[in-house]
Write an enzyme that holds these catalytic residues in place. Structure first.
Site, PDB file in Angstrom:
ATOM      1  N   ALA A  52      -2.364   0.523  -3.334  1.00  0.00           N
ATOM      2  CA  ALA A  52      -2.631   0.153  -1.943  1.00  0.00           C
ATOM      3  C   ALA A  52      -1.990   1.164  -0.982  1.00  0.00           C
ATOM      4  CB  ALA A  52      -2.115  -1.255  -1.651  1.00  0.00           C
ATOM      5  N   GLY A  55      -4.281   4.023  -1.105  1.00  0.00           N
ATOM      6  CA  GLY A  55      -5.553   3.634  -0.517  1.00  0.00           C
ATOM      7  C   GLY A  55      -5.501   3.542   0.998  1.00  0.00           C
ATOM      8  N   ASP A  56      -4.372   3.098   1.527  1.00  0.00           N
ATOM      9  CA  ASP A  56      -4.199   3.032   2.974  1.00  0.00           C
ATOM     10  C   ASP A  56      -4.363   4.416   3.590  1.00  0.00           C
ATOM     11  OD1 ASP A  56      -3.322   1.778   5.519  1.00  0.00           O
ATOM     12  OD2 ASP A  56      -1.505   2.966   5.195  1.00  0.00           O
ATOM     13  N   ALA A  57      -3.745   5.404   2.990  1.00  0.00           N
ATOM     14  CA  ALA A  57      -3.823   6.774   3.509  1.00  0.00           C
ATOM     15  C   ALA A  57      -5.234   7.337   3.363  1.00  0.00           C
ATOM     16  CB  ALA A  57      -2.818   7.665   2.785  1.00  0.00           C
ATOM     17  N   GLU A  60      -7.562   5.656   5.933  1.00  0.00           N
ATOM     18  CA  GLU A  60      -7.349   6.168   7.286  1.00  0.00           C
ATOM     19  C   GLU A  60      -7.914   7.577   7.429  1.00  0.00           C
ATOM     20  OE1 GLU A  60      -4.017   6.958  10.722  1.00  0.00           O
ATOM     21  OE2 GLU A  60      -3.590   5.461   9.176  1.00  0.00           O
TER      22      GLU A  60
END
Length: 159
Positions: A52, A55-57, A60
């Site tokens: 996660a 995945g967040d990076a 974005e």
């Protein structure tokens, strides 16, 4: 005096194998040289929380690239991107992608949902878990199947 990397290694940080940065390997594509694939055992060592985080990076970055054209002021880029990477919007995106996910991807989503701990005070717990699930899926696909990741991200209808 030791470099920062030497201090981290001597402090117990995990060492990165030198072959990860072997840019002279002639059989590898440029993408493989820049972003070497993880082995199956390395991939299995990663927690849903770590996926996660990645995945967040990746998500974005995808959103930032989406809004790059037409050129705008930085404050406009920021406003558009923030509206898309909020947990509430990520939960909506997961819902949109649901019908397109295969059983392996649904299992990654489930693991991400179950791994989500804590949450910002402004969010309902289920929204935070869904957003974390999407980020986990994106992190996993980024490491294992970038073509599938691209296919799924293109299905998102960004406002």
């Amino acid at each position: 005096m030791k470099s920062k990397e030497e201090r981290q290694l001597s402090a117990g940080s995990k060492a990165i194998s030198k072959d990860v940065f072997d840019f002279d390997e002639p059989r590898k594509t440029n993408a493989e040289k820049l972003l070497p694939k993880l082995s199956e055992s390395q991939l299995q060592q990663l927690s849903p929380t770590a996926l996660a985080y990645l995945g967040d990076a990746v998500y974005e970055l995808y959103i930032r690239r989406y809004y790059l054209l037409p050129p705008q002021k930085a404050e406009n880029y920021h406003r558009l991107v923030v509206a898309q990477v909020r947990a509430e919007k990520q939960a909506q995106m997961l819902h949109l992608l649901g019908p397109y996910l295969n059983s392996d991807e649904l299992e990654i989503v489930r693991r991400g949902r179950n791994a989500a701990t804590g949450r910002p005070k402004r969010l309902e717990p289920q929204i935070y878990r869904q957003a974390t699930s999407l980020e986990t899926l994106i992190g996993y696909l980024y490491l294992t199947d970038t073509e599938r990741l691209s296919e799924l991200l293109q299905k998102l209808f960004l406002e």
